[in-house]
Design an enzyme around this catalytic site. Structure first.
Site, PDB file in Angstrom:
ATOM      1  N   CYS A  73      35.354  46.617  32.590  1.00  0.00           N
ATOM      2  CA  CYS A  73      35.038  48.046  32.563  1.00  0.00           C
ATOM      3  C   CYS A  73      34.640  48.472  31.145  1.00  0.00           C
ATOM      4  O   CYS A  73      33.580  48.094  30.681  1.00  0.00           O
ATOM      5  CB  CYS A  73      36.197  48.851  33.151  1.00  0.00           C
ATOM      6  SG  CYS A  73      35.734  50.535  33.636  1.00  0.00           S
ATOM      7  N   HIS A 161      37.490  46.274  38.284  1.00  0.00           N
ATOM      8  CA  HIS A 161      38.811  45.834  37.839  1.00  0.00           C
ATOM      9  C   HIS A 161      39.301  44.687  38.725  1.00  0.00           C
ATOM     10  O   HIS A 161      39.849  44.926  39.804  1.00  0.00           O
ATOM     11  CB  HIS A 161      39.799  47.007  37.870  1.00  0.00           C
ATOM     12  CG  HIS A 161      39.548  47.985  36.779  1.00  0.00           C
ATOM     13  ND1 HIS A 161      40.109  47.862  35.524  1.00  0.00           N
ATOM     14  CD2 HIS A 161      38.759  49.078  36.724  1.00  0.00           C
ATOM     15  CE1 HIS A 161      39.697  48.843  34.749  1.00  0.00           C
ATOM     16  NE2 HIS A 161      38.866  49.595  35.453  1.00  0.00           N
ATOM     17  N   GLU A 163      41.831  42.907  38.326  1.00  0.00           N
ATOM     18  CA  GLU A 163      43.287  42.792  38.265  1.00  0.00           C
ATOM     19  C   GLU A 163      44.026  43.637  39.297  1.00  0.00           C
ATOM     20  O   GLU A 163      45.238  43.501  39.443  1.00  0.00           O
ATOM     21  CB  GLU A 163      43.780  43.150  36.849  1.00  0.00           C
ATOM     22  CG  GLU A 163      43.657  44.615  36.480  1.00  0.00           C
ATOM     23  CD  GLU A 163      42.295  45.051  35.952  1.00  0.00           C
ATOM     24  OE1 GLU A 163      42.221  46.153  35.385  1.00  0.00           O
ATOM     25  OE2 GLU A 163      41.305  44.315  36.119  1.00  0.00           O
TER      26      GLU A 163
END
Length: 183
Positions: A73, A161, A163
């Protein structure tokens, strides 16, 4: 054991980036973005997301190192901006579930993902123009540059993202980055 540091740019999911790497068996540390690169001994660097470019500390200094870098990002945006690309406001804005099209099946970071994959991404800001030497590796109908790679310099970025649980193949991004770091 491979060591990858996560440079903390004050993003709300940064701790999850470290956890995803640790879960892969990687020796990982979360470091403040004011930490000079010469004080870090690592096989790879993740530049985390964060709220804005005014709070990136010394993150750009890690682009001059000799280890692979993955920008997530804001991390991807700072790679683009520092290396001559262009970043601007996105038309969509906040976080959303987005279908990303993988456009380079040979890319070492994103090429192994399904041709269409669901991700969790913020598009308040996004890369509008790739820096010299980078290839577009993923796009969506929300954002023209969802991922980019410069394999010659081992610099990679994703707008989304990997994660977070909302991203379908997020672990694979970290696995692929680990493989890049271990080459």
């Amino acid at each position: 054991m491979t060591t990858i540091v996560v440079v903390d740019n004050h993003g709300q999911f940064t701790h999850l980036e470290r956890r995803a790497l640790r879960d892969l068996g990687v020796d990982t540390d979360l470091i403040d973005n004011e930490t000079p690169p010469e004080e870090v001994d690592a096989d790879g660097v993740v530049l985390s997301g964060g709220p804005d470019m005014d709070r990136i500390g010394r993150s750009a200094d890690y682009l001059e190192g000799d280890v692979p870098v993955l920008g997530i990002c804001l991390g991807m945006q700072l790679i683009a901006e520092e290396l001559g690309g262009r970043v601007g406001s996105g038309e969509y804005g906040g976080y959303a579930d987005v279908t990303v099209d993988i456009v380079d099946e040979e890319d070492p970071l994103t090429g192994s993902l399904h041709p269409e994959t669901r991700v969790w991404a913020s598009h308040a800001d996004e890369v509008k123009e790739l820096p010299e030497g980078f290839e577009l590796t993923a796009k969506s109908d929300v954002c023209g540059v969802e991922a980019m790679s410069d394999t010659d310099r081992d610099l990679y970025g994703v707008q989304w993202h990997p994660e977070v649980a909302h991203t379908e193949e997020g672990d694979e991004i970290f696995e692929n980055f680990l493989e890049i770091c271990e080459r």
